[in-house]
Motif scaffolding. Structure first.
Motif, short mmCIF file in Angstrom:
data_model
loop_
_atom_site.label_atom_id
_atom_site.label_comp_id
_atom_site.label_asym_id
_atom_site.label_seq_id
_atom_site.Cartn_x
_atom_site.Cartn_y
_atom_site.Cartn_z
N GLN A 41 43.48 72.29 -44.97
CA GLN A 41 42.73 72.17 -46.22
C GLN A 41 41.69 73.27 -46.38
O GLN A 41 41.53 73.82 -47.46
CB GLN A 41 42.03 70.81 -46.30
CG GLN A 41 42.97 69.67 -46.55
CD GLN A 41 42.27 68.32 -46.47
OE1 GLN A 41 41.18 68.20 -45.93
NE2 GLN A 41 42.92 67.30 -46.99
N ILE A 42 40.97 73.58 -45.30
CA ILE A 42 39.87 74.53 -45.43
C ILE A 42 40.27 75.95 -45.10
O ILE A 42 39.55 76.88 -45.44
CB ILE A 42 38.66 74.12 -44.56
CG1 ILE A 42 39.02 74.15 -43.07
CG2 ILE A 42 38.11 72.80 -44.99
CD1 ILE A 42 37.83 73.98 -42.14
N GLY A 43 41.39 76.11 -44.43
CA GLY A 43 41.78 77.44 -44.03
C GLY A 43 40.77 77.99 -43.04
O GLY A 43 40.16 77.25 -42.27
N TYR A 44 40.55 79.26 -43.08
CA TYR A 44 39.60 79.87 -42.15
C TYR A 44 38.19 79.71 -42.69
O TYR A 44 37.89 80.05 -43.82
CB TYR A 44 39.93 81.35 -41.96
CG TYR A 44 38.90 82.06 -41.13
CD1 TYR A 44 38.12 83.06 -41.67
CD2 TYR A 44 38.68 81.70 -39.81
CE1 TYR A 44 37.16 83.70 -40.91
CE2 TYR A 44 37.73 82.34 -39.04
CZ TYR A 44 36.97 83.33 -39.60
OH TYR A 44 36.02 83.96 -38.85
N HIS A 45 37.33 79.18 -41.86
CA HIS A 45 35.92 79.05 -42.21
C HIS A 45 35.11 79.50 -41.01
O HIS A 45 35.18 78.88 -39.95
CB HIS A 45 35.59 77.60 -42.55
CG HIS A 45 34.18 77.39 -42.96
ND1 HIS A 45 33.66 77.91 -44.12
CD2 HIS A 45 33.17 76.73 -42.37
CE1 HIS A 45 32.40 77.57 -44.22
NE2 HIS A 45 32.08 76.85 -43.16
N GLU A 98 47.20 78.26 -34.29
CA GLU A 98 48.10 77.81 -33.23
C GLU A 98 48.20 76.29 -33.19
O GLU A 98 49.28 75.74 -32.97
CB GLU A 98 47.63 78.35 -31.87
CG GLU A 98 47.89 79.83 -31.71
CD GLU A 98 47.24 80.43 -30.47
OE1 GLU A 98 46.52 79.70 -29.73
OE2 GLU A 98 47.43 81.64 -30.24
N LEU A 99 47.08 75.59 -33.42
CA LEU A 99 47.13 74.13 -33.44
C LEU A 99 48.01 73.64 -34.59
O LEU A 99 48.87 72.79 -34.40
CB LEU A 99 45.72 73.53 -33.58
CG LEU A 99 45.75 72.01 -33.60
CD1 LEU A 99 44.93 71.45 -32.46
CD2 LEU A 99 45.27 71.47 -34.92
N VAL A 100 47.81 74.20 -35.78
CA VAL A 100 48.61 73.79 -36.94
C VAL A 100 50.09 74.07 -36.69
O VAL A 100 50.94 73.21 -36.94
CB VAL A 100 48.12 74.50 -38.23
CG1 VAL A 100 49.08 74.27 -39.38
CG2 VAL A 100 46.71 74.02 -38.59
N ASP A 143 39.02 84.66 -32.90
CA ASP A 143 39.54 83.75 -31.88
C ASP A 143 39.67 82.33 -32.42
O ASP A 143 40.65 81.64 -32.16
CB ASP A 143 38.66 83.76 -30.63
CG ASP A 143 38.72 85.08 -29.87
OD1 ASP A 143 39.65 85.87 -30.11
OD2 ASP A 143 37.81 85.31 -29.04
N GLU A 144 38.67 81.88 -33.16
CA GLU A 144 38.70 80.53 -33.72
C GLU A 144 39.81 80.39 -34.76
O GLU A 144 40.52 79.39 -34.79
CB GLU A 144 37.35 80.18 -34.36
CG GLU A 144 37.29 78.81 -34.99
CD GLU A 144 37.48 77.64 -34.03
OE1 GLU A 144 37.76 76.53 -34.52
OE2 GLU A 144 37.39 77.83 -32.80
N GLU A 145 39.99 81.39 -35.59
CA GLU A 145 41.06 81.37 -36.58
C GLU A 145 42.43 81.29 -35.88
O GLU A 145 43.30 80.53 -36.28
CB GLU A 145 41.00 82.60 -37.48
CG GLU A 145 42.06 82.60 -38.56
CD GLU A 145 41.98 83.80 -39.47
OE1 GLU A 145 42.66 83.79 -40.51
OE2 GLU A 145 41.25 84.76 -39.15
N ARG A 146 42.59 82.07 -34.81
CA ARG A 146 43.85 82.04 -34.06
C ARG A 146 44.08 80.67 -33.43
O ARG A 146 45.16 80.12 -33.48
CB ARG A 146 43.85 83.13 -32.98
CG ARG A 146 45.19 83.19 -32.23
CD ARG A 146 45.30 84.28 -31.16
NE ARG A 146 44.27 85.28 -31.08
CZ ARG A 146 43.23 85.23 -30.23
NH1 ARG A 146 43.08 84.21 -29.41
NH2 ARG A 146 42.34 86.20 -30.21
#
Length: 147
Positions: free
Chosen positions: A31-35, A77-79, A70-73
């Motif tokens: 829903q939020i994408g990268y934040h 990866e979780l999704v 790193d957080e975006e990756r």
């Protein structure tokens, strides 16, 4: 012969809670994408330590940018791992998980089993089986401790 949770030594409540948490995180990330989780400093900081010439990041902006990447990756990866695990489920299990956890915030269990034309009992039995499969596929099952 059909295996049960006891045969697998899995804690059903803890495993279900872990899978639900992962599914909720997945929906939120979609829903939020990268934040960005960190913000850069806008004021200067001074240090008495001289800077050195190394391969490390020198500024807080570079460091925070790397953390954000790193957080975006990690989120991506979780999704991707959740969707890969969901795709391994049978059709009814897949529909339950997608409708209840991945598509709509307001989808409650009674709405989903009504829309799928399942009895409440059958719905919860299929959902429990789907959670077990997801937990095993994603490697997040909680096992009972040996006594």
């Amino acid at each position: 012969m059909k295996q049960t949770l006891d045969d697998l030594n899995i804690e059903p409540k803890k495993t279900r809670a872990r899978v639900e948490g992962i599914l909720e995180s997945c929906r939120l990330y979609m829903q939020i994408g990268y934040h960005p989780g960190h913000e850069t400093r806008t004021t200067a900081r001074y240090s008495l330590t001289p800077s050195s010439v190394t391969n490390t990041f020198h500024s807080s902006t570079e460091s925070i940018a790397q953390k954000n990447v790193d957080e975006e990756r990690r989120r991506r990866e979780l999704v991707e791992s959740v969707w890969a695990a969901v795709e391994m489920l049978n059709d009814v299990e897949k529909q339950i998980v997608k409708m209840r956890y991945l598509e709509d915030d307001d989808a409650l269990d009674y709405i989903v089993f009504g829309e799928l034309n399942l009895s409440e009992r059958k719905y919860y039995r299929v959902k429990a089986r789907a959670f077990l499969k997801l937990a095993l596929a994603m490697g997040v099952a909680v096992y009972k401790e040996a006594v």
